[in-house]
Design an enzyme around this catalytic site. Structure first.
Site, PDB file in Angstrom:
ATOM      1  N   SER A 152      -7.766  -0.482  15.101  1.00 44.24           N
ATOM      2  CA  SER A 152      -6.352  -0.138  15.263  1.00 44.24           C
ATOM      3  C   SER A 152      -6.236   1.373  15.339  1.00 44.24           C
ATOM      4  O   SER A 152      -7.130   2.103  14.876  1.00 44.24           O
ATOM      5  CB  SER A 152      -5.557  -0.658  14.056  1.00 44.24           C
ATOM      6  OG  SER A 152      -4.251  -0.116  14.029  1.00 44.24           O
ATOM      7  N   TYR A 165      -4.323  -1.992   4.856  1.00 42.90           N
ATOM      8  CA  TYR A 165      -4.565  -2.322   6.264  1.00 42.90           C
ATOM      9  C   TYR A 165      -5.263  -1.174   6.981  1.00 42.90           C
ATOM     10  O   TYR A 165      -6.282  -1.367   7.662  1.00 42.90           O
ATOM     11  CB  TYR A 165      -3.247  -2.649   6.959  1.00 42.90           C
ATOM     12  CG  TYR A 165      -3.418  -2.909   8.439  1.00 42.90           C
ATOM     13  CD1 TYR A 165      -3.960  -4.113   8.884  1.00 42.90           C
ATOM     14  CD2 TYR A 165      -3.072  -1.955   9.392  1.00 42.90           C
ATOM     15  CE1 TYR A 165      -4.141  -4.353  10.243  1.00 42.90           C
ATOM     16  CE2 TYR A 165      -3.241  -2.182  10.744  1.00 42.90           C
ATOM     17  CZ  TYR A 165      -3.777  -3.396  11.162  1.00 42.90           C
ATOM     18  OH  TYR A 165      -3.970  -3.621  12.504  1.00 42.90           O
TER      19      TYR A 165
END
Length: 272
Positions: A152, A165
């Site tokens: 990401s 995350y």
């Protein structure tokens, strides 16, 4: 730059988190390119529907294995099932993962532990278990084998409100880049895909509104980035989806770290 088209014809690709969103996107593109599929995710009915669609559209042979990879022993169960079925995986797409939104203080520790188990532990264990088969496929059928791990743009800096995350995705990118180097002489195409916000179920699961995001990516955007990277003669260790995202990721490496964290925290704070 010379290009080498990624052609998984006659091989089998495993996609985790395949029931929707990016996972389903990878399944469609791999099937279009001639691979058979192993599809795994928690939602068996959605996997069955996807398998039927792939079979009707591309003639793809699909094996559906419903599993929650965050559960202890699930990766071992999946690898054992593949062995029983005599399936050699030539391409692995580690797409399964989720995020949560909120401060560390207010977070559910069990949910955060599940996030680490899926995003980090399951990805690592599955990659380690299947890597010999991936390399064997790359060496016997050049240009047909790949390892794609979903990272990401959150991997390029800490993200307050999504601390766990972002940390897991930093691990995924770092781990994948190291594997890229270790396997560079084998012919295996290894890359970490780093999308920014994508219009999928991710934010609903995370409990995060998407109203503050401009220019969200589509699944097709991420597929174009992913397969453009795989089609290169020298697949890059990571690829960022979206020009704006790539620019911001580059800036994060050049600006003072405290400034980056502060700016990210302000951008990601709750509305109001």
């Amino acid at each position: 730059m010379p290009h080498a088209v990624f052609t998984p014809i006659g091989t089998t690709a495993l996609v985790t988190g395949a029931s929707s969103g990016l996972g389903a996107g990878y399944a469609h593109e791999l099937a279009r390119r001639g691979a058979d599929l192993v599809l795994t995710a928690r939602r068996g009915e959605r996997l069955a529907d996807l398998a039927a669609d792939l079979a009707a559209t591309y003639g793809t042979v699909c094996t559906v294995i419903p599993l929650d990879l965050a559960c202890p022993g699930a990766v071992g169960e999946l690898v054992s099932d593949l062995g029983t079925r005599r399936i050699t995986v030539g391409t692995l797409v580690n797409n399964a993962g989720f995020g949560t939104y909120g401060t560390v203080l207010d977070s559910d520790p069990e949910r955060e532990a599940e996030q680490v188990a899926l995003n980090v532990q399951a990805l690592t264990a599955l990659t380690h278990a299947l890597l010999p088969g991936l390399i064997h496929t790359a060496q016997t059928t050049p240009g047909s084998a790949a390892l794609v791990n979903l990272a990401s743009t959150a991997s390029f800096q800490p993200v307050p409100q999504m601390a766990v995350y972002a940390a897991t995705k930093a691990y995924v990118r770092s781990y994948t880049e190291a594997l890229w180097y270790e396997t560079r002489a084998t012919g295996l195409k290894v890359t970490a895909i780093c999308p920014g916000p994508v219009s999928t179920e991710f934010f609903a699961v995370a409990g995060r509104t998407t109203s503050s995001f401009r220019g969200m990516l589509t699944v097709d955007d991420v597929m174009r980035t992913s397969f453009a990277a795989l089609d290169r003669a020298s697949t890059p260790p990571h690829a960022v989806s979206g020009r704006r995202n790539a620019l911001l990721a580059g800036l994060c490496a050049r600006l003072p770290h405290r400034l980056v964290i502060t700016a990210t925290g302000r951008l990601n704070r709750p509305a109001g």
